[in-house]
Design an enzyme around this catalytic site. Structure first.
Site, short mmCIF file in Angstrom:
data_model
loop_
_atom_site.label_atom_id
_atom_site.label_comp_id
_atom_site.label_asym_id
_atom_site.label_seq_id
_atom_site.Cartn_x
_atom_site.Cartn_y
_atom_site.Cartn_z
N LEU A 74 47.95 35.52 30.22
CA LEU A 74 49.38 35.69 29.93
C LEU A 74 49.87 37.08 30.31
O LEU A 74 49.17 38.07 30.17
CB LEU A 74 49.63 35.44 28.44
CG LEU A 74 49.22 34.06 27.93
CD1 LEU A 74 49.58 33.90 26.46
CD2 LEU A 74 49.86 32.93 28.75
N HIS A 75 51.12 37.12 30.77
CA HIS A 75 51.77 38.38 31.13
C HIS A 75 53.18 38.38 30.55
O HIS A 75 53.58 37.42 29.86
CB HIS A 75 51.74 38.58 32.65
CG HIS A 75 52.22 37.38 33.42
ND1 HIS A 75 53.52 36.91 33.35
CD2 HIS A 75 51.57 36.53 34.26
CE1 HIS A 75 53.65 35.85 34.12
NE2 HIS A 75 52.47 35.58 34.68
N HIS A 130 55.29 35.20 30.67
CA HIS A 130 55.04 34.20 29.63
C HIS A 130 55.68 34.62 28.30
O HIS A 130 56.25 33.79 27.59
CB HIS A 130 53.53 34.02 29.42
CG HIS A 130 52.79 33.50 30.62
ND1 HIS A 130 51.89 34.25 31.32
CD2 HIS A 130 52.84 32.29 31.24
CE1 HIS A 130 51.39 33.54 32.32
NE2 HIS A 130 51.95 32.35 32.30
N GLN A 189 45.00 20.35 38.99
CA GLN A 189 46.01 20.91 39.89
C GLN A 189 45.42 21.92 40.87
O GLN A 189 46.15 22.59 41.58
CB GLN A 189 47.17 21.50 39.10
CG GLN A 189 46.87 22.76 38.31
CD GLN A 189 48.06 23.18 37.45
OE1 GLN A 189 48.35 22.56 36.44
NE2 GLN A 189 48.75 24.23 37.86
N LEU A 233 55.82 38.73 38.48
CA LEU A 233 54.61 38.63 37.64
C LEU A 233 53.94 37.28 37.87
O LEU A 233 54.60 36.25 37.95
CB LEU A 233 54.97 38.79 36.17
CG LEU A 233 55.51 40.15 35.74
CD1 LEU A 233 55.56 40.25 34.23
CD2 LEU A 233 54.67 41.29 36.29
O1 PAF Z 1 52.80 27.00 35.73
C1 PAF Z 1 51.70 26.81 35.16
O2 PAF Z 1 51.12 27.70 34.53
C2 PAF Z 1 51.05 25.43 35.24
O3 PAF Z 1 51.30 24.83 36.48
C3 PAF Z 1 51.48 24.50 34.10
C4 PAF Z 1 52.96 24.20 34.12
C5 PAF Z 1 51.12 25.15 32.75
C6 PAF Z 1 50.73 23.18 34.21
O4 PAF Z 1 49.36 23.36 34.16
#
Ligand code: PAF
Length: 293
Positions: free
Chosen positions: A33-34, A37, A61, A184
């Site tokens: 996290l930065h 977020h 993904q 970021l």
């Molecule tokens: O943007 C992200 O961090 C990811 O693609 C998400 C939306 C959390 C899905 O894994």
């Protein structure tokens, strides 16, 4: 702040919140996290209580040659940041909780998922849409918050929410930048000092396009030429794409006359960074643009 590991436990918390007619906000993340977020959590707190953050590095993904195994994992620090930001709960399931043996249902947002990021990262958006739908199903939030840095991702999630009649309102929040303009991203952590210095070229290219736009240029080819010329000044940068696209379809356009994005994807060494600039004709004066960098 409570950390929740199982879907059953998460659903129980959601059931209690709904019984108390609370407005639930979800901020889905993959951790590392930065401030971007944190800004999403802060935005969510304006509308919702409880605000639930999720951390799940979604294997579906990432392509076979991508950075799933080395994606930054900083769980303890992330927990502290969420606590400080005032998130009420953290949903952090392990992979088998989300994808148990035999898992075989996927979401594909046709068309939109095939362009730009989808072309460079086949299967990426199928993984994103699938996990986001699962998170929305589990947490049943009234609002879910995403950053505009991933503009195509946000657009795909909006389309999915509309197509599948989801009860969640998708909120897309502004890009947060370093003082030198670098957007970021958790992947910025991969950059060595030279690459970090060179990475500002994405912002410089968007700034150069902004200057042209402010001077009245609306021709996409002219803007693309400026982007390419600016990116070419940085020897460490290798262009993946620099396109001017319709903000709805993400198809290339020749002239800016409706909401549009300038989207960039650039390699610095092995690290691939994306950035964008959002252009919106002013309703009162359609020849003028609001430019969101
Ligand atoms: O943007 C992200 O961090 C990811 O693609 C998400 C939306 C959390 C899905 O894994």
């Amino acid at each position: 702040m409570e950390t929740i590991r199982t879907i059953a436990w998460m659903k129980e918390l959601v059931r209690q919140a709904h019984a108390e007619s609370r407005i639930i906000g979800l901020v889905p993340t993959m951790g590392a996290l930065h401030r971007g977020h944190v800004a999403l959590i802060e935005r969510a707190k304006q509308d919702c209580s409880p605000v639930i953050a999720s951390i799940f590095v979604n294997p579906k993904q990432f392509g076979p040659n991508e950075d799933f195994s080395k994606y930054p994992r900083t769980f303890d620090k992330d927990q502290e940041k969420l606590e400080q930001a005032g998130a009420h709960a953290l949903f952090a399931p392990e992979a088998p909780e989300i994808y148990p043996p035999g898992f075989s249902s996927y979401v594909n947002v046709d068309g939109l998922s095939d362009r730009l990021e989808g072309r460079s990262r086949p299967g990426h958006f199928r993984g994103v849409a699938t996990v986001v739908l699962k998170l929305l199903q589990i947490v049943q939030p009234d609002f879910a918050y995403f950053g505009r840095k991933d503009a195509q991702q946000s657009r795909i999630i909006l389309q999915m929410a509309r197509d599948l009649n989801l009860n969640t309102e998708i909120v897309v929040c502004p890009i947060i930048r370093e003082p030198d303009g670098l957007a970021l991203s958790s992947r910025n952590a991969y950059l060595n000092p030279d690459e970090r210095h060179a990475a500002t070229v994405l912002h410089r290219a968007l700034e150069a396009a902004r200057t042209e736009l402010q001077a009245g240029v609306r021709d996409a080819l002219q803007l693309q030429t400026i982007l390419h010329a600016t990116l070419a000044t940085e020897p460490l940068a290798k262009l993946d794409y620099a396109e001017i696209v319709d903000a709805h379809s993400f198809e290339p356009i020749t002239r800016i006359s409706k909401p549009s994005y300038i989207v960039l994807a650039v390699f610095l060494g092995k690290t691939r960074l994306i950035d964008n600039l959002y252009l919106e004709p002013k309703p009162s004066a359609p020849d003028e643009l609001d430019i969101h960098l």
